[in-house]
Write a protein that holds these residues in place. Sequence first.
Motif, PDB file in Angstrom:
ATOM      1  N   SER A   8       0.847  -1.194   0.000  1.00 36.97           N
ATOM      2  CA  SER A   8       0.000   0.000   0.000  1.00 36.97           C
ATOM      3  C   SER A   8       0.884   1.245   0.000  1.00 36.97           C
ATOM      4  O   SER A   8       2.094   1.161   0.256  1.00 36.97           O
ATOM      5  CB  SER A   8      -0.899   0.030   1.243  1.00 36.97           C
ATOM      6  OG  SER A   8      -0.086   0.192   2.401  1.00 36.97           O
ATOM      7  N   LEU A   9       0.262   2.388  -0.230  1.00 38.90           N
ATOM      8  CA  LEU A   9       1.001   3.646  -0.210  1.00 38.90           C
ATOM      9  C   LEU A   9       1.543   3.937   1.181  1.00 38.90           C
ATOM     10  O   LEU A   9       2.681   4.387   1.326  1.00 38.90           O
ATOM     11  CB  LEU A   9       0.111   4.801  -0.702  1.00 38.90           C
ATOM     12  CG  LEU A   9       0.783   6.166  -0.800  1.00 38.90           C
ATOM     13  CD1 LEU A   9       2.022   6.128  -1.698  1.00 38.90           C
ATOM     14  CD2 LEU A   9      -0.215   7.199  -1.318  1.00 38.90           C
ATOM     15  N   SER A  10       0.756   3.653   2.222  1.00 41.03           N
ATOM     16  CA  SER A  10       1.250   3.923   3.578  1.00 41.03           C
ATOM     17  C   SER A  10       2.452   3.037   3.900  1.00 41.03           C
ATOM     18  O   SER A  10       3.415   3.496   4.525  1.00 41.03           O
ATOM     19  CB  SER A  10       0.138   3.768   4.613  1.00 41.03           C
ATOM     20  OG  SER A  10      -0.343   2.456   4.637  1.00 41.03           O
ATOM     21  N   GLU A  19       6.389   4.278   4.724  1.00 37.01           N
ATOM     22  CA  GLU A  19       7.169   3.774   5.859  1.00 37.01           C
ATOM     23  C   GLU A  19       8.492   3.180   5.382  1.00 37.01           C
ATOM     24  O   GLU A  19       9.534   3.373   6.015  1.00 37.01           O
ATOM     25  CB  GLU A  19       6.367   2.734   6.633  1.00 37.01           C
ATOM     26  CG  GLU A  19       5.186   3.308   7.378  1.00 37.01           C
ATOM     27  CD  GLU A  19       4.289   2.232   7.984  1.00 37.01           C
ATOM     28  OE1 GLU A  19       4.711   1.053   8.057  1.00 37.01           O
ATOM     29  OE2 GLU A  19       3.166   2.581   8.379  1.00 37.01           O
ATOM     30  N   ARG A  20       8.452   2.464   4.261  1.00 38.99           N
ATOM     31  CA  ARG A  20       9.673   1.860   3.717  1.00 38.99           C
ATOM     32  C   ARG A  20      10.662   2.936   3.286  1.00 38.99           C
ATOM     33  O   ARG A  20      11.876   2.793   3.478  1.00 38.99           O
ATOM     34  CB  ARG A  20       9.336   0.943   2.540  1.00 38.99           C
ATOM     35  CG  ARG A  20      10.543   0.183   2.026  1.00 38.99           C
ATOM     36  CD  ARG A  20      10.142  -0.945   1.099  1.00 38.99           C
ATOM     37  NE  ARG A  20       9.295  -0.541   0.020  1.00 38.99           N
ATOM     38  CZ  ARG A  20       9.724  -0.342  -1.236  1.00 38.99           C
ATOM     39  NH1 ARG A  20      10.985  -0.511  -1.540  1.00 38.99           N
ATOM     40  NH2 ARG A  20       8.880   0.008  -2.177  1.00 38.99           N
ATOM     41  N   MET A  21      10.169   4.037   2.723  1.00 40.74           N
ATOM     42  CA  MET A  21      11.058   5.125   2.310  1.00 40.74           C
ATOM     43  C   MET A  21      11.758   5.750   3.517  1.00 40.74           C
ATOM     44  O   MET A  21      12.945   6.075   3.452  1.00 40.74           O
ATOM     45  CB  MET A  21      10.280   6.207   1.549  1.00 40.74           C
ATOM     46  CG  MET A  21       9.801   5.780   0.175  1.00 40.74           C
ATOM     47  SD  MET A  21      11.142   5.318  -0.944  1.00 40.74           S
ATOM     48  CE  MET A  21      11.131   3.533  -0.798  1.00 40.74           C
ATOM     49  N   PHE A  47      13.783  10.802   6.119  1.00 38.23           N
ATOM     50  CA  PHE A  47      13.023  11.067   4.889  1.00 38.23           C
ATOM     51  C   PHE A  47      11.690  11.702   5.246  1.00 38.23           C
ATOM     52  O   PHE A  47      10.907  11.136   6.002  1.00 38.23           O
ATOM     53  CB  PHE A  47      12.781   9.751   4.139  1.00 38.23           C
ATOM     54  CG  PHE A  47      12.085   9.927   2.820  1.00 38.23           C
ATOM     55  CD1 PHE A  47      12.790  10.291   1.692  1.00 38.23           C
ATOM     56  CD2 PHE A  47      10.723   9.718   2.709  1.00 38.23           C
ATOM     57  CE1 PHE A  47      12.159  10.447   0.468  1.00 38.23           C
ATOM     58  CE2 PHE A  47      10.071   9.861   1.495  1.00 38.23           C
ATOM     59  CZ  PHE A  47      10.794  10.236   0.373  1.00 38.23           C
ATOM     60  N   ASP A  48      11.453  12.900   4.733  1.00 39.48           N
ATOM     61  CA  ASP A  48      10.165  13.569   4.914  1.00 39.48           C
ATOM     62  C   ASP A  48       9.367  13.432   3.633  1.00 39.48           C
ATOM     63  O   ASP A  48       9.859  13.774   2.555  1.00 39.48           O
ATOM     64  CB  ASP A  48      10.363  15.054   5.246  1.00 39.48           C
ATOM     65  CG  ASP A  48      10.936  15.265   6.624  1.00 39.48           C
ATOM     66  OD1 ASP A  48      10.543  14.515   7.539  1.00 39.48           O
ATOM     67  OD2 ASP A  48      11.780  16.161   6.777  1.00 39.48           O
ATOM     68  N   TRP A  49       8.142  12.938   3.747  1.00 39.53           N
ATOM     69  CA  TRP A  49       7.261  12.787   2.583  1.00 39.53           C
ATOM     70  C   TRP A  49       6.707  14.163   2.238  1.00 39.53           C
ATOM     71  O   TRP A  49       5.741  14.618   2.830  1.00 39.53           O
ATOM     72  CB  TRP A  49       6.148  11.805   2.879  1.00 39.53           C
ATOM     73  CG  TRP A  49       5.328  11.488   1.660  1.00 39.53           C
ATOM     74  CD1 TRP A  49       4.222  12.159   1.233  1.00 39.53           C
ATOM     75  CD2 TRP A  49       5.564  10.463   0.710  1.00 39.53           C
ATOM     76  NE1 TRP A  49       3.752  11.608   0.077  1.00 39.53           N
ATOM     77  CE2 TRP A  49       4.563  10.559  -0.267  1.00 39.53           C
ATOM     78  CE3 TRP A  49       6.527   9.461   0.592  1.00 39.53           C
ATOM     79  CZ2 TRP A  49       4.490   9.692  -1.347  1.00 39.53           C
ATOM     80  CZ3 TRP A  49       6.445   8.594  -0.478  1.00 39.53           C
ATOM     81  CH2 TRP A  49       5.446   8.711  -1.434  1.00 39.53           C
TER      82      TRP A  49
END
Length: 105
Positions: A72-74, A78-80, A88-90
């Motif tokens: 999923s996108l969430s 989290e993986r990023m 890492f800031d989304w």
Amino acid sequence: MTDTDPADLLPNDRVRQAALDGEVTQLHRGNRYGGEGDTFEVDGVAFELTEVTERTLGDVTDADARREGSPSLSAYKERMVRAHGGSFDWDPDADVVRHRFERVE
């Protein structure tokens, strides 16, 4: 058509293996690592870049996350964070480049 260095596009052994297994068929990266029609090899298996598009992180969807090996996108977000050592800031306005690829038979 030119050859792309898979070490540039596919950042680690886990991603290279996931591409070989068909679990990863695209990657978003901060830079462009090739153009449509460019090819690369992983362990003797040829791949071709079929689409290279400039986007923003805000454009990334659940379908994109699944193509990158996340459920999923969430989970992808989290993986990023983990992949970048927690720093890492989304930022939905951040520029990224989507690289879609497929095996060449």
